[in-house]
Design a protein around this motif. Structure first.
Motif, mmCIF file in Angstrom:
data_model
loop_
_atom_site.group_PDB
_atom_site.id
_atom_site.type_symbol
_atom_site.label_atom_id
_atom_site.label_comp_id
_atom_site.label_asym_id
_atom_site.label_seq_id
_atom_site.Cartn_x
_atom_site.Cartn_y
_atom_site.Cartn_z
ATOM 1 N N GLY A 103 32.610 35.082 23.065
ATOM 2 C CA GLY A 103 32.377 35.619 24.415
ATOM 3 C C GLY A 103 30.916 35.993 24.575
ATOM 4 N N LEU A 104 30.331 35.674 25.726
ATOM 5 C CA LEU A 104 28.936 36.029 26.018
ATOM 6 C C LEU A 104 28.880 36.606 27.433
ATOM 7 C CD1 LEU A 104 27.150 32.797 24.694
ATOM 8 C CD2 LEU A 104 27.096 35.050 23.615
ATOM 9 N N HIS A 105 28.344 37.830 27.539
ATOM 10 C CA HIS A 105 28.268 38.501 28.845
ATOM 11 C C HIS A 105 26.965 39.285 28.913
ATOM 12 C CE1 HIS A 105 32.442 37.534 29.677
ATOM 13 N NE2 HIS A 105 32.669 37.831 28.401
ATOM 14 N N ILE A 106 26.590 39.628 30.145
ATOM 15 C CA ILE A 106 25.400 40.459 30.336
ATOM 16 C C ILE A 106 25.838 41.873 30.696
ATOM 17 C CG2 ILE A 106 23.342 40.833 31.774
ATOM 18 C CD1 ILE A 106 23.075 38.376 29.965
ATOM 19 N N ASP A 107 25.267 42.866 30.027
ATOM 20 C CA ASP A 107 25.493 44.254 30.435
ATOM 21 C C ASP A 107 24.597 44.500 31.650
ATOM 22 O OD1 ASP A 107 25.209 46.969 30.883
ATOM 23 O OD2 ASP A 107 25.450 47.485 28.764
ATOM 24 N N PRO A 108 25.197 44.764 32.822
ATOM 25 C CA PRO A 108 24.378 44.857 34.031
ATOM 26 C C PRO A 108 23.360 45.995 33.992
ATOM 27 C CG PRO A 108 26.689 45.420 34.483
ATOM 28 C CD PRO A 108 26.621 44.965 33.071
ATOM 29 N N GLU A 109 23.619 47.039 33.211
ATOM 30 C CA GLU A 109 22.673 48.166 33.175
ATOM 31 C C GLU A 109 21.476 47.889 32.287
ATOM 32 O OE1 GLU A 109 24.475 51.932 32.394
ATOM 33 O OE2 GLU A 109 25.800 51.664 34.142
ATOM 34 N N TRP A 138 20.690 18.313 34.124
ATOM 35 C CA TRP A 138 20.635 18.821 35.508
ATOM 36 C C TRP A 138 22.031 18.830 36.113
ATOM 37 C CZ3 TRP A 138 15.979 15.195 36.932
ATOM 38 C CH2 TRP A 138 14.776 15.799 36.517
ATOM 39 N N ALA A 139 22.762 17.719 35.878
ATOM 40 C CA ALA A 139 24.105 17.600 36.473
ATOM 41 C C ALA A 139 25.041 18.702 35.971
ATOM 42 C CB ALA A 139 24.695 16.224 36.168
ATOM 43 N N PHE A 140 24.820 19.145 34.740
ATOM 44 C CA PHE A 140 25.682 20.203 34.201
ATOM 45 C C PHE A 140 25.101 21.602 34.446
ATOM 46 C CE2 PHE A 140 27.710 16.745 31.763
ATOM 47 C CZ PHE A 140 29.035 17.051 32.056
ATOM 48 N N ARG A 175 30.889 27.764 19.061
ATOM 49 C CA ARG A 175 31.523 26.532 18.583
ATOM 50 C C ARG A 175 31.952 25.625 19.736
ATOM 51 N NH1 ARG A 175 36.103 27.439 14.271
ATOM 52 N NH2 ARG A 175 35.271 29.113 13.023
ATOM 53 N N PRO A 176 32.018 24.317 19.442
ATOM 54 C CA PRO A 176 32.532 23.398 20.461
ATOM 55 C C PRO A 176 33.918 23.836 20.928
ATOM 56 C CG PRO A 176 31.623 22.174 18.619
ATOM 57 C CD PRO A 176 31.612 23.619 18.222
ATOM 58 N N ARG A 177 34.185 23.665 22.187
ATOM 59 C CA ARG A 177 35.466 23.886 22.865
ATOM 60 C C ARG A 177 35.813 25.357 23.047
ATOM 61 N NH1 ARG A 177 37.503 18.750 23.930
ATOM 62 N NH2 ARG A 177 38.470 19.905 25.583
ATOM 63 N N VAL A 178 34.932 26.265 22.687
ATOM 64 C CA VAL A 178 35.214 27.684 22.926
ATOM 65 C C VAL A 178 34.986 27.997 24.402
ATOM 66 C CG1 VAL A 178 34.385 30.025 22.436
ATOM 67 C CG2 VAL A 178 34.790 28.420 20.571
ATOM 68 N N MET A 179 33.921 27.433 24.983
ATOM 69 C CA MET A 179 33.629 27.653 26.398
ATOM 70 C C MET A 179 34.099 26.432 27.202
ATOM 71 S SD MET A 179 32.152 30.560 26.458
ATOM 72 C CE MET A 179 31.460 31.686 25.240
ATOM 73 N N GLY A 196 27.417 25.742 30.955
ATOM 74 C CA GLY A 196 28.384 26.445 31.811
ATOM 75 C C GLY A 196 28.283 27.948 31.646
ATOM 76 N N VAL A 197 28.334 28.415 30.410
ATOM 77 C CA VAL A 197 28.253 29.873 30.195
ATOM 78 C C VAL A 197 26.819 30.356 30.451
ATOM 79 C CG1 VAL A 197 27.868 29.766 27.685
ATOM 80 C CG2 VAL A 197 28.915 31.785 28.689
ATOM 81 N N GLY A 198 25.857 29.480 30.157
ATOM 82 C CA GLY A 198 24.452 29.824 30.419
ATOM 83 C C GLY A 198 24.212 30.094 31.899
ATOM 84 N N ARG A 199 24.891 29.306 32.748
ATOM 85 C CA ARG A 199 24.771 29.495 34.202
ATOM 86 C C ARG A 199 25.218 30.907 34.599
ATOM 87 N NH1 ARG A 199 21.787 27.089 37.245
ATOM 88 N NH2 ARG A 199 21.285 29.217 37.666
ATOM 89 N N GLN A 200 26.355 31.328 34.025
ATOM 90 C CA GLN A 200 26.864 32.679 34.347
ATOM 91 C C GLN A 200 25.882 33.752 33.905
ATOM 92 O OE1 GLN A 200 30.681 32.925 32.408
ATOM 93 N NE2 GLN A 200 31.461 31.172 33.538
ATOM 94 N N LEU A 201 25.300 33.571 32.725
ATOM 95 C CA LEU A 201 24.349 34.573 32.209
ATOM 96 C C LEU A 201 23.093 34.587 33.079
ATOM 97 C CD1 LEU A 201 24.617 33.778 28.379
ATOM 98 C CD2 LEU A 201 25.891 35.490 29.683
#
Ligand SMILES: Cc1cc2nc3c(=O)[nH]c(=O)nc-3n(C[C@H](O)[C@H](O)[C@H](O)COP(=O)(O)OP(=O)(O)OC[C@H]3O[C@@H](n4cnc5c(N)ncnc54)[C@H](O)[C@@H]3O)c2cc1C
Length: 341
Positions: free
Chosen positions: A130-136, A62-64, A168-172, A32-37
């Motif tokens: 938390g995991l995010h991409i710095d757009p710059e 694939w389904a996830f 950890r499990p359940r964080v995302m 799920g979070v990988g998709r956002q990244l």
């Protein structure tokens, strides 16, 4: 072989953890979070699946949300052992060069991630919240508690690849499952020469009475130092029994010997994400909050109206738990007709 940050490394990878073919749900949370990244970077999201006869999990990946699954099936990857698993993952990274690699912060994931990061000579940030991409810069911003949970630190891995993190499990949150979604399957053969010389698994024995699946519980009734004694836990057990919930504890309650360490919620315990979390006689120290504040509904019962737990509570009841908890149990029993549906 080691890798510095250059354009050669591309894509987001998630390690799909399984034990005896049973997937660890944290793998899907990471997709799920990988998709956002991956979307932020405009690259592919891939799952990495290692094991003996585990191809049945490819469809699930694939389904996830995985666009592609790298699959290594080999008898040597039966019961988990660090050396063959690390050998396979390092080999895949060196061959296909992902820029980000995520693993669950489970016992297995913690062991494997350390071994792989060491072999690849890259950075690893454990227990990210938390995991995010710095757009710059396109760098992965890896946020996690530091200094005993009193500050949140954002960590960058500027110069080495892949950027590695555990969560950890359940964080995302669990992404929604898209039945029938298809992706690409890449079967890979890895030379495992020499790995058999290491550790052999003779037998796996589950420790009786040890398994507490707090991270999967939907209703948690947690008690803290405010309970005052082990005997008073009985009131929480009754409430949990009526609701079909599981007990949980603050560190203070665990250190008092009222519940075993497996019940501890928080920074040094389990991270939970239930539908309902009762915090009873728990003050709401930051180290406790980081483990439970993403629960859908938080019910706090505390006799101190200034207790920090009320800042995150959906419903706050100021009062003595000795009176409040039996009254709640009684009312739930009446509403639910004697027990959980
Ligand atoms: C590095 C580090 C890691 C930590 N990891 C964790 C962790 O994973 N999990 C964790 O929980 N803590 C952790 N802690 C400890 C944390 O800082 C707190 O000390 C702990 O959470 C306090 O537990 P508590 O809320 O049960 O106790 P207290 O803070 O003592 O709170 C007890 C509460 O009970 C209330 N109360 C008392 N009597 C009653 C009554 N009759 N009815 C209703 N309310 C009543 C009081 O008003 C009070 O708010 C960690 C600390 C450090 C430094």
């Amino acid at each position: 072989m080691t890798a510095s940050a250059n354009g050669e490394y591309r894509g987001v990878w998630v390690f799909i953890e399984q034990v005896n073919g049973e997937p660890a749900p944290v793998s899907w949370e990471l997709l799920g979070v990988g998709r956002q990244l991956a979307d932020a970077l405009d690259v592919e999201l891939a799952g990495v699946l290692l094991g003996r006869e585990v191809a049945g999990l490819v469809n699930e990946a694939w389904a996830f949300g995985a666009d592609r699954v790298y699959l290594v099936e080999d008898p040597v990857l039966g019961p988990y052992r660090t050396t063959p698993y690390a050998r396979a993952l390092v080999e895949l990274v060196n061959r296909y060069k992902p820029e980000i690699l995520l693993l669950g912060a489970t016992s297995l994931g913690r062991d494997l991630s350390g071994a792989v990061a060491t072999a690849l000579e890259t950075g690893l940030t454990a227990d990210c919240t938390g995991l995010h991409i710095d757009p710059e810069t396109r760098l992965l911003e890896q946020t996690r508690p530091a200094f005993g949970g009193n500050v949140m630190a954002t960590i960058l891995c500027r110069h080495r690849r892949p950027q590695m993190a555990t969560v950890r499990p359940r964080v995302m949150p669990l992404p929604s499952r898209q039945e029938g979604r298809q992706g690409e399957l890449v079967r890979v053969t890895v030379p495992f020469v020499g790995v058999e010389a290491g550790v052999q698994v003779v037998e796996i024995i589950a420790e009786p009475g040890k398994a507490v699946y707090l991270d999967r519980a939907e209703i948690i009734v947690a008690g803290g130092r405010g309970l005052g004694s082990r005997e008073n836990l009985r009131l929480l057990e009754e409430l949990a029994g009526v609701l079909g919930g599981t007990l949980g504890a603050s560190r203070a309650a665990v250190e008092s010997g009222w519940l075993p360490p497996g019940y501890q919620v928080g920074q040094t315990g389990t991270t939970v994400r239930p539908k309902v979390y009762f915090a009873i006689g728990i003050s709401g120290a930051i180290q406790h909050l980081v483990g439970m504040q993403t629960a859908d509904v938080i019910v706090a019962i505390n006799k101190d109206p200034e207790a920090p737990i009320f800042k995150v509570a959906t419903y706050g009841i100021v009062g003595d738990f000795l009176e409040v908890v039996p009254a709640l149990t009684e009312e739930f029993r009446r509403q639910l007709g004697g027990g959980p549906a």
